[in-house]
Design an enzyme around this catalytic site. Structure first.
Site, PDB file in Angstrom:
ATOM      1  N   HIS A 127     -55.445   2.305 -18.542  1.00  0.00           N
ATOM      2  CA  HIS A 127     -54.551   3.340 -18.464  1.00  0.00           C
ATOM      3  C   HIS A 127     -52.943   3.306 -18.924  1.00  0.00           C
ATOM      4  O   HIS A 127     -52.654   4.035 -19.829  1.00  0.00           O
ATOM      5  CB  HIS A 127     -54.576   3.839 -17.098  1.00  0.00           C
ATOM      6  CG  HIS A 127     -53.694   5.191 -16.819  1.00  0.00           C
ATOM      7  ND1 HIS A 127     -54.402   6.343 -16.700  1.00  0.00           N
ATOM      8  CD2 HIS A 127     -52.298   5.368 -16.770  1.00  0.00           C
ATOM      9  CE1 HIS A 127     -53.374   7.311 -16.459  1.00  0.00           C
ATOM     10  NE2 HIS A 127     -52.205   6.684 -16.349  1.00  0.00           N
ATOM     11  N   GLU A 128     -52.536   2.303 -18.409  1.00  0.00           N
ATOM     12  CA  GLU A 128     -50.931   1.945 -18.495  1.00  0.00           C
ATOM     13  C   GLU A 128     -51.012   1.486 -20.192  1.00  0.00           C
ATOM     14  O   GLU A 128     -49.979   1.636 -20.939  1.00  0.00           O
ATOM     15  CB  GLU A 128     -50.676   0.719 -17.703  1.00  0.00           C
ATOM     16  CG  GLU A 128     -50.459   1.235 -16.324  1.00  0.00           C
ATOM     17  CD  GLU A 128     -49.596   2.430 -16.096  1.00  0.00           C
ATOM     18  OE1 GLU A 128     -48.918   2.896 -16.694  1.00  0.00           O
ATOM     19  OE2 GLU A 128     -50.251   3.343 -15.059  1.00  0.00           O
ATOM     20  N   HIS A 166     -50.702   4.510 -22.182  1.00  0.00           N
ATOM     21  CA  HIS A 166     -49.199   4.932 -22.424  1.00  0.00           C
ATOM     22  C   HIS A 166     -48.495   3.967 -23.223  1.00  0.00           C
ATOM     23  O   HIS A 166     -47.544   4.532 -24.262  1.00  0.00           O
ATOM     24  CB  HIS A 166     -48.548   4.565 -21.072  1.00  0.00           C
ATOM     25  CG  HIS A 166     -48.847   5.794 -19.960  1.00  0.00           C
ATOM     26  ND1 HIS A 166     -48.667   7.158 -20.397  1.00  0.00           N
ATOM     27  CD2 HIS A 166     -49.211   5.816 -18.772  1.00  0.00           C
ATOM     28  CE1 HIS A 166     -49.044   7.903 -19.369  1.00  0.00           C
ATOM     29  NE2 HIS A 166     -49.634   7.098 -18.461  1.00  0.00           N
ATOM     30  N   HIS A 176     -49.015   4.959 -26.867  1.00  0.00           N
ATOM     31  CA  HIS A 176     -48.300   6.140 -26.980  1.00  0.00           C
ATOM     32  C   HIS A 176     -46.924   5.822 -27.758  1.00  0.00           C
ATOM     33  O   HIS A 176     -46.603   6.266 -28.869  1.00  0.00           O
ATOM     34  CB  HIS A 176     -48.567   7.103 -26.192  1.00  0.00           C
ATOM     35  CG  HIS A 176     -48.296   8.627 -26.542  1.00  0.00           C
ATOM     36  ND1 HIS A 176     -48.220   9.334 -25.531  1.00  0.00           N
ATOM     37  CD2 HIS A 176     -48.168   9.116 -27.684  1.00  0.00           C
ATOM     38  CE1 HIS A 176     -47.869  10.661 -26.017  1.00  0.00           C
ATOM     39  NE2 HIS A 176     -47.971  10.453 -27.406  1.00  0.00           N
TER      40      HIS A 176
END
Length: 682
Positions: free
Chosen positions: A466-467, A470, A473
């Protein structure tokens, strides 16, 4: 003598960040920036590209000074650093308000937007100008002088209160611990967790075991400890942190802070012409109105509440069969884990040996290599803030395009949770030179012991992915305009799309051999365990959905319907939401809201719904990979080009439809969650 913190370098020199240097360095830079902006505005010229470049450079210098300081405040907290940080926050807020209310600066942007120059700007530059004009309005540019002054006071107060809220939670978390000498009191807890408790005790020169309220210590106890009284004691301590209840009642209490924060947000919204703070929050998001968000959340509730109730009914019946007449809140994780074991013969602890953190990280890098054609290579000669921290370059076609720090272990003086923050943003420095993006990736996993490497639960594996989503991105952007580069300028309810999207690979049969390998034998996760894991994937997903909807509705309703004439207590709002959405009783002493940093100390105020909103986007985006192949390079390249590389340069709905070929559909989320199609509720 020059201040060492003002020497710009490609990467922060963490050892030179001394608390006594921080405030003088900030004062010096803010004074310099004010002067430079004044000089720029006095120059008689039509604002053009050089005007935008100058503003961007000065903003970036401030970011380069502050981001490592802010990061250290989260990962290596100390009294001296906290004092320096707290002293600087009002100054930063004041400066931001001042720039946001600088009429000449606003007129310069407006002049640029109305001139021929605007048409010569690229799409990203135009978007940054449009966003700037919007943000001037949201900073009170149109307000009368006395209203502007009040706006500035409110912003300053809110920044201070949010930091105090966060500090109270941190202090309350670390202000309670349980020292136990008798191992029998900890019956049922896995050996790897017990080793961590022993290590924590030894670090404090204590015998036996020391249990903290940090999640890696708290959660396993709640799931596995057979001692119901100890579970109750831990639950009470954890859910009353920073409140008027529990073992430290009244100490570090956030009650008044929360009321003040709500009142100030409401006043701020009214100043800017909104009816409530929820409307102000949504002014920069994908969602169009509080009513639309509440409709979205209510729709999800209607579609999932029956499944959530069924989940709880099943758990209750199971506990009853074991002789438990009343299922208390502190029993739920414990009996849920037992039920999971009975239904699927699988526990998170059983999976842990197959997910050594080093193997998971290596496999995660292989996954993104196959999806996006990038390589992550560790670099050893870079200064960090702790020996556990690792540093990497991201390369594509042999060229370094980004860099990141990875800090994954829980330790003292480090804020709990997991997050990504930007250290450097990608931007154009000159015709031939580019500043590469740099990210901070932070988690709080169980550290290695003397005898065992760091082993992750599968839940922690998904957190890491998940991290990293980020991070991708932020780092894979091809936008060179800082204001909309990476995650900058991305609406809050779209920013979770890449992070939630990356979690999907943690469940794929093709990806599991890449990210797993038993720490003793190297054996990948066996098919029978994977099948159990997949069967158990949506275990209690209805209850989990209800929990997230509870948080989201509470946040939105509290901000949307706040009234100073008739203020309803925060507890009352939460109780009413629970009556509608929660499927199990919550003790009266529970003060979850007092530790809800996302909305009282983070950026999620009237925005917590963003998780579910973005989950719809991510589930639907991943469904294209399900159709075309989860390692289909063309599909991966499409996601890279249409989503990851575009940053905030276009509206997220336009980016999503460019990738998916249509607007998002809620069905993929309900299917992935097992709420529809795969589960029938009687």
């Amino acid at each position: 003598m020059s201040n060492p913190l003002l020497k710009t370098a490609s990467l922060p020199a963490f050892s030179s960040i001394q608390p006594e240097h921080i405030e003088p360095a900030l004062d010096q830079l803010l004074a310099s920036n004010r002067q430079r902006v004044d000089d720029l505005l006095k120059a008689e010229q039509t604002p053009g590209k050089s005007f935008l470049a100058s503003i961007e450079q000065w903003d970036d210098e401030l970011e380069q000074l502050w981001s490592p300081i802010s990061h250290l405040h989260g990962v290596k907290n100390s009294d001296a650093l906290r004092d320096a940080y707290n002293a600087c926050l009002p100054k930063l807020t004041e400066y931001g308000t001042e720039m946001g209310q600088n009429t000449q600066l606003y007129q310069a942007y407006k002049q640029l937007a109305d001139s021929d120059v605007y048409g010569q700007l690229n799409e990203a530059e135009q978007k940054s100008v449009d966003n700037a004009l919007r943000d001037f309005t949201l900073s009170g540019i149109a307000l009368k002088p006395e209203q502007q002054k009040r706006y500035g006071e409110i912003k300053k107060q809110l920044a201070e209160l949010s930091t105090q809220f966060s500090n109270n939670v941190l202090d309350a978390t670390h202000g309670w611990s349980k020292h136990i000498d008798d191992a029998e009191e900890l019956a049922g807890i896995p050996e790897s967790v017990l080793q961590g408790y022993q290590q924590a005790a030894a670090a404090k020169e204590l015998s036996g075991y020391l249990i903290s309220l940090d999640i890696p210590a708290y959660l396993p106890l709640m799931q596995y400890c057979e001692n119901s009284a100890l579970r109750q004691e831990m639950y009470t301590a954890y859910t009353t942190r920073a409140s008027d209840q529990g073992p430290n009642a009244g100490q570090w209490d956030n009650s008044e802070l929360m009321d003040t924060i709500l009142a100030l947000r409401y006043e701020l919204a009214l100043l800017l012409g909104f009816n409530n703070y929820a409307e102000r929050s949504l002014a920069t998001k994908m969602a169009e109105s509080p009513e639309q968000v509440e409709g979205f959340l209510n729709d999800l509730t209607e579609k999932s509440i029956a499944v959530a109730k069924q989940d709880y009914k099943e758990l209750e019946a199971f506990a009853n069969s074991l002789g438990v007449t009343t299922l208390s809140a502190w029993d739920i994780p414990f009996y849920s884990e037992k039920l999971r074991l009975q239904k699927y013969d699988l526990s998170q602890e059983e999976l842990r040996p197959y997910f050594p953190s080093a193997k998971v990280i290596e496999g995660m890098f292989t996954v993104v290599n196959r999806l996006f054609g990038i390589e992550c290579n560790e670099v050893s000669d870079v200064e960090t803030w702790h020996p556990d921290v690792r540093f990497y370059h991201i390369e594509r076609d042999g060229e370094v395009i980004a860099k990141f720090y990875l800090d994954i272990f829980a330790r003292e003086h480090k804020r709990g949770g997991a997050w990504m923050a930007d250290c450097r943003v990608r931007r154009q420095l000159s015709a031939t030179e580019q500043q590469l993006p740099v990210a901070f990736l932070t988690c709080n996993f169980t550290p290695p012991t003397e005898t065992t490497p760091s082993l992750l639960t599968h839940n922690e594996v998904t957190t890491l992915f998940h991290e990293f989503g980020h991070g991708l991105h932020h780092m894979l952007t091809e936008i060179n305009c800082a204001a909309v580069s990476g995650i900058n300028g991305v609406p809050w309810d779209a920013v979770e799309l890449p992070s939630q999207f990356m979690e999907n690979w943690c469940w794929q049969k093709e990806a599991i051999p890449l990210i797993s390998g038993h720490h003793q034998t190297g054996e990948v996760l066996p098919d029978n365990l994977l099948e159990k894991m997949l069967a158990a994937k949506n275990f209690q997903s209805g209850m989990m959905m209800a929990r997230q909807l509870e948080f989201s509705l509470f946040d939105m309703l509290m901000h949307h319907h706040y009234s100073p004439e008739n203020p309803r207590s925060i507890q009352t709002v939460l109780d009413e939401v629970r009556e509608k959405v929660s499927v199990y009783p919550v003790p009266e002493f529970n003060r979850f809201q007092h530790g809800f940093g996302h909305i009282f100390a983070g950026g999620y105020a009237a925005g917590y719904y963003s998780y579910k909103w973005a989950e719809v986007l991510s589930a639907d985006a991943f469904s294209r990979f399900e159709e075309e192949g989860i390692f289909n390079q063309a599909t991966g390249e499409s996601f890279l080009q249409e989503i990851l590389q575009r940053g905030g340069s276009k509206e997220p709905m336009a980016l999503f439809t460019a990738f998916r070929g249509r607007e998002p559909d809620i069905d993929a989320l309900l299917r992935h969650s097992g709420i529809v199609t795969t589960r029938k509720v009687a």
